[in-house]
Motif scaffolding. Sequence first.
Motif, PDB file in Angstrom:
ATOM      1  N   MET A   8       0.834  -1.197   0.000  1.00 40.95           N
ATOM      2  CA  MET A   8       0.000   0.000   0.000  1.00 40.95           C
ATOM      3  C   MET A   8       0.878   1.260   0.000  1.00 40.95           C
ATOM      4  O   MET A   8       0.622   2.207  -0.752  1.00 40.95           O
ATOM      5  N   LEU A   9       1.904   1.246   0.839  1.00 37.64           N
ATOM      6  CA  LEU A   9       2.773   2.425   0.912  1.00 37.64           C
ATOM      7  C   LEU A   9       3.505   2.646  -0.416  1.00 37.64           C
ATOM      8  O   LEU A   9       3.654   3.783  -0.869  1.00 37.64           O
ATOM      9  N   PHE A  10       3.923   1.540  -1.023  1.00 38.03           N
ATOM     10  CA  PHE A  10       4.599   1.626  -2.325  1.00 38.03           C
ATOM     11  C   PHE A  10       3.668   2.266  -3.351  1.00 38.03           C
ATOM     12  O   PHE A  10       4.056   3.160  -4.098  1.00 38.03           O
ATOM     13  N   LEU A  11       2.419   1.810  -3.350  1.00 36.55           N
ATOM     14  CA  LEU A  11       1.429   2.356  -4.289  1.00 36.55           C
ATOM     15  C   LEU A  11       1.245   3.853  -4.069  1.00 36.55           C
ATOM     16  O   LEU A  11       1.207   4.640  -5.012  1.00 36.55           O
ATOM     17  N   MET A  12       1.143   4.243  -2.787  1.00 36.14           N
ATOM     18  CA  MET A  12       0.926   5.654  -2.503  1.00 36.14           C
ATOM     19  C   MET A  12       2.158   6.476  -2.859  1.00 36.14           C
ATOM     20  O   MET A  12       2.042   7.616  -3.315  1.00 36.14           O
ATOM     21  N   TYR A  13       3.345   5.886  -2.661  1.00 35.54           N
ATOM     22  CA  TYR A  13       4.579   6.638  -2.860  1.00 35.54           C
ATOM     23  C   TYR A  13       4.896   6.798  -4.344  1.00 35.54           C
ATOM     24  O   TYR A  13       5.219   7.886  -4.813  1.00 35.54           O
ATOM     25  N   TYR A  14       4.817   5.701  -5.094  1.00 32.32           N
ATOM     26  CA  TYR A  14       5.182   5.761  -6.504  1.00 32.32           C
ATOM     27  C   TYR A  14       3.989   6.060  -7.405  1.00 32.32           C
ATOM     28  O   TYR A  14       4.170   6.480  -8.545  1.00 32.32           O
ATOM     29  N   GLY A  15       2.789   5.775  -6.927  1.00 34.62           N
ATOM     30  CA  GLY A  15       1.587   6.114  -7.697  1.00 34.62           C
ATOM     31  C   GLY A  15       1.308   5.201  -8.866  1.00 34.62           C
ATOM     32  O   GLY A  15       0.305   5.367  -9.544  1.00 34.62           O
ATOM     33  N   VAL A  16       2.166   4.234  -9.115  1.00 35.68           N
ATOM     34  CA  VAL A  16       1.882   3.329 -10.220  1.00 35.68           C
ATOM     35  C   VAL A  16       2.447   1.952  -9.874  1.00 35.68           C
ATOM     36  O   VAL A  16       3.506   1.841  -9.266  1.00 35.68           O
ATOM     37  N   ILE A  17       1.675   0.914 -10.217  1.00 29.96           N
ATOM     38  CA  ILE A  17       2.126  -0.450  -9.940  1.00 29.96           C
ATOM     39  C   ILE A  17       1.851  -1.316 -11.159  1.00 29.96           C
ATOM     40  O   ILE A  17       1.016  -0.969 -11.995  1.00 29.96           O
ATOM     41  N   ASP A  18       2.567  -2.406 -11.270  1.00 26.43           N
ATOM     42  CA  ASP A  18       2.210  -3.413 -12.260  1.00 26.43           C
ATOM     43  C   ASP A  18       2.472  -4.788 -11.665  1.00 26.43           C
ATOM     44  O   ASP A  18       2.908  -4.895 -10.517  1.00 26.43           O
ATOM     45  N   PHE A  19       2.210  -5.814 -12.451  1.00 30.44           N
ATOM     46  CA  PHE A  19       2.276  -7.169 -11.890  1.00 30.44           C
ATOM     47  C   PHE A  19       3.708  -7.606 -11.627  1.00 30.44           C
ATOM     48  O   PHE A  19       3.947  -8.647 -11.038  1.00 30.44           O
ATOM     49  N   PHE A  20       4.691  -6.816 -12.074  1.00 31.64           N
ATOM     50  CA  PHE A  20       6.071  -7.259 -12.003  1.00 31.64           C
ATOM     51  C   PHE A  20       6.849  -6.608 -10.859  1.00 31.64           C
ATOM     52  O   PHE A  20       8.007  -6.909 -10.660  1.00 31.64           O
ATOM     53  N   ILE A  21       6.214  -5.706 -10.097  1.00 30.59           N
ATOM     54  CA  ILE A  21       6.968  -4.974  -9.077  1.00 30.59           C
ATOM     55  C   ILE A  21       7.508  -5.886  -7.987  1.00 30.59           C
ATOM     56  O   ILE A  21       8.480  -5.553  -7.334  1.00 30.59           O
ATOM     57  N   GLY A  22       6.859  -7.040  -7.808  1.00 33.44           N
ATOM     58  CA  GLY A  22       7.254  -7.900  -6.700  1.00 33.44           C
ATOM     59  C   GLY A  22       8.644  -8.476  -6.842  1.00 33.44           C
ATOM     60  O   GLY A  22       9.331  -8.711  -5.855  1.00 33.44           O
ATOM     61  N   PHE A  23       9.077  -8.699  -8.075  1.00 32.60           N
ATOM     62  CA  PHE A  23      10.348  -9.367  -8.310  1.00 32.60           C
ATOM     63  C   PHE A  23      11.513  -8.541  -7.746  1.00 32.60           C
ATOM     64  O   PHE A  23      12.265  -8.994  -6.881  1.00 32.60           O
ATOM     65  N   LEU A  24      11.616  -7.299  -8.225  1.00 27.94           N
ATOM     66  CA  LEU A  24      12.731  -6.470  -7.820  1.00 27.94           C
ATOM     67  C   LEU A  24      12.635  -6.093  -6.342  1.00 27.94           C
ATOM     68  O   LEU A  24      13.611  -6.187  -5.594  1.00 27.94           O
ATOM     69  N   ALA A  25      11.430  -5.677  -5.939  1.00 31.06           N
ATOM     70  CA  ALA A  25      11.256  -5.296  -4.540  1.00 31.06           C
ATOM     71  C   ALA A  25      11.549  -6.478  -3.640  1.00 31.06           C
ATOM     72  O   ALA A  25      12.158  -6.330  -2.571  1.00 31.06           O
ATOM     73  N   GLY A  26      11.146  -7.651  -4.080  1.00 36.43           N
ATOM     74  CA  GLY A  26      11.386  -8.849  -3.293  1.00 36.43           C
ATOM     75  C   GLY A  26      12.860  -9.112  -3.114  1.00 36.43           C
ATOM     76  O   GLY A  26      13.341  -9.390  -2.014  1.00 36.43           O
ATOM     77  N   ILE A  27      13.614  -9.017  -4.208  1.00 34.57           N
ATOM     78  CA  ILE A  27      15.059  -9.296  -4.108  1.00 34.57           C
ATOM     79  C   ILE A  27      15.734  -8.256  -3.232  1.00 34.57           C
ATOM     80  O   ILE A  27      16.607  -8.572  -2.421  1.00 34.57           O
ATOM     81  N   LYS A  28      15.317  -6.998  -3.385  1.00 31.29           N
ATOM     82  CA  LYS A  28      15.955  -5.967  -2.574  1.00 31.29           C
ATOM     83  C   LYS A  28      15.633  -6.177  -1.097  1.00 31.29           C
ATOM     84  O   LYS A  28      16.508  -6.017  -0.232  1.00 31.29           O
ATOM     85  N   ALA A  29      14.388  -6.524  -0.828  1.00 29.09           N
ATOM     86  CA  ALA A  29      14.031  -6.747   0.568  1.00 29.09           C
ATOM     87  C   ALA A  29      14.768  -7.957   1.107  1.00 29.09           C
ATOM     88  O   ALA A  29      15.190  -7.980   2.266  1.00 29.09           O
ATOM     89  N   PHE A  30      14.932  -8.969   0.255  1.00 32.93           N
ATOM     90  CA  PHE A  30      15.692 -10.131   0.707  1.00 32.93           C
ATOM     91  C   PHE A  30      17.131  -9.735   1.012  1.00 32.93           C
ATOM     92  O   PHE A  30      17.708 -10.151   2.024  1.00 32.93           O
ATOM     93  N   THR A  31      17.692  -8.897   0.139  1.00 32.88           N
ATOM     94  CA  THR A  31      19.030  -8.385   0.393  1.00 32.88           C
ATOM     95  C   THR A  31      19.076  -7.664   1.732  1.00 32.88           C
ATOM     96  O   THR A  31      20.024  -7.820   2.514  1.00 32.88           O
ATOM     97  N   ALA A  32      18.026  -6.886   1.991  1.00 31.90           N
ATOM     98  CA  ALA A  32      17.967  -6.174   3.266  1.00 31.90           C
ATOM     99  C   ALA A  32      17.974  -7.152   4.427  1.00 31.90           C
ATOM    100  O   ALA A  32      18.691  -6.966   5.416  1.00 31.90           O
TER     101      ALA A  32
END
Lengths: 304, 473
Positions: free
Chosen positions: A217-241
């Motif tokens: 939800m926060l991502f949607l509000m912050y960037y204002g646009v989403i698609d079905f592929f956002i999970g891949f990159l965000a997921g890897i970065k969060a995993f890195t975190a």
Amino acid sequence: MAYFSQQLINAITLGAIYGLIAIGYTMVYGIIGMINFAHGEVFMIGAFISLIGFMICSLLGIGSAPLAILLVLLLAMAFTAVYGWAIERLAYRPLRGSFRLAPLISAIGVSIVLQNYVQLAQGARPKPGGQIVSGGYNLFSADGFDVRVTWLQIIIVAVTLVLMTGFTWVIARTPLGRQQRACEQDMKMAALLGVNVNKTISLTFVMGAALAAVAGMLFLMYYGVIDFFIGFLAGIKAFTAAVLGGIGSLPGAMLGGLLIGLIEVFWAGYFSSEYKDVAVFAILVLVLIFRPTGLLGKPEIEKV
Amino acid sequence: MGPRLPALLKDAALTAFVAAALGLFIVGFRTVDIGSTKGLSFDYQFVDLAIAVAAIFVGRLGLSMAAEGQRWPALILGGILGVVGVSSVNLPSTFLHWFVGLAGLLVIGRTLWPSADRALSRARQSPGGRTVGRIGARWLGGILLACAFLMPMMPFADQKTMDLGVLILTYVMLGWGLNIVVGLAGLLDLGYVAFYAVGAYSYALLSTQYGLGFWSVLPLAGAFAATFGLVLGFPVLRLRGDYLAIVTLGFGEIIRLVLINWVDLTNGPAGVGDIPGPTLFGAVFAETAPPGHRTFSQMTGIPFDGTQRLIFLYYIILGLALITNLFALRMRRLPVGRAWEALREDEIACRALGLNPTNIKLTAFAIGAMFAGFAGSFFAAKQRFISPESFVFIESAIILAIVVLGGMGSQIGVVLAAVLLIGLPEWFRDLGNYRMLVFGLAMVLIMVFRPRGLIAHREPSVRLHAAPPGGGG
């Protein structure tokens, strides 16, 4: 200085979102020792449910932004949690006790399924979310440059802080948290002592998914646009975190999220925005090589 | 029916409730763009959702009845679903027809499975069955090989079929290459496509910039890819399996991002074009030859035909794939190959026996990378145009799915899985949109129901004589 401060504010906001996703990875890894590769997709589902929730709110004529945000937050947490539960139940639980890489391969399958499911059901085009909260506050200006913190950024950091405090309290102080920690240490022994292991693991997935939904939800509000592929990159970065902070450690996930946000934003701000993702991946590789336990993690002893 | 019915109904209702909760937003409210102005509106899909949930309810009821041994009610429920699926009842979408029909098939299959399984295993255990099985295992490969060799000479081998054949063989080769890493050495590599990209760009750049030919670049491309494998593998192979998977994934993404952003070298997202195709003893497969070359028809006197190039490509990739296969089969018997398998089974025991896990893993990793490099330069020569688009994570996932589906470590399984996963969706174009959905689903279902793959071979190649068959490691 002004530029630096502005980047710092942006980095903290981004880091908060990564931290929320990272908690899901870290909790699941801590308790059953698997990388929930589909967690990024759960985040994506959370973002989509939030988008639809905001649209329903505006259809119902709920004009007040705080009320809409609260409603959508609860809605997204609840319904994304069902996804977390169902994924664990269908794709991971039957594999407990199978060979080591089986859950990971299954998780990759789940991730592919969820991506394509959302693509088929919602279309492949990016979805604009509209602006729910606008405006901000000028902190100071220097060198002809306004350092500005938007209300949205304040909301993001505040929501993250509240949720992280809440979840840390749940883990540290409640019977559920005690059961989770018991399962983390020794699942068999916990079961012998009357802990319902299946239920505890399910609840871990539910909690992780709910936090990922908030991040969505926060991502949607912050960037204002989403698609079905956002999970891949965000997921890897969060995993890195999660890895950077020390996988299995809750404060580590928050710290790691923050650091990844800082690295990404400052790399983009000072070096090149094309290579910001390369920087994050390189950090992942470096951390795993030189300090696989992360900053706050415990060393892992492999038992025969 | 018995007194268990209320419990089964309750269970099915709960499942349907969860399914409804899952689908409510994502499926029920389809967001659609309205015009060019910013904004979305809803296209409500509640009827579709209701039908899907109803099918899940009936399907779950049927499955749990089958599990309880109530065969006839389960068969009737499955039959109803199947009939609704294939009938001309006006369901809102073709997808729902598929969904309902497959749910029916699942219930019927689940009901009949125990008896079929029993019959199968009885047949397999009988002395005759064992002989048939052994002969089958020995000759299946030969038959497939003969088919593969004769394929271009068949009357049905038109351009489309040949294209498909080349595509399938490329994936077979990649599958065999990855099988060395994943199946034999047990290292989960999620960035395999990175080595494929290294091979492809090696050939593309060396041929377009320096005018080198396919055959001289082929070994170079393999060497480059293997070097990349060594450089990456050396630091990360100490990591535990799942960490390794994520690091290789990250590495794959790094390579792709570098290919996109290093515009000076790779021409960025626009890709590299005009890559020359492979030559046969200096002869090119084209209507007119570039200066310094002759065409295949000039060399042999056979009149030019567009499919000659495809046939030539087909035999190249067949040859390359067979080399990969042969290599893997022979390696399995060598000390290092046995060490791979031992490492896969138990790393701690290997360490205790004095094997150096990092070096052993490194050889597997580099050899797997080398074959990906070969396949990559073939890919560049075949496509004559490459761009970073071709080397995304999903390609790695597809290759991994082929290996997993075939049964990790099984060579013939890779072939069957590649035909299944690459060939079928190409033949049934309707499936196109659902292809990846089916892929992902297959990966999960195989891990849940047959973690050893469809055609399993996770037995070490070499055992002590006295060891009982099927004894665990």
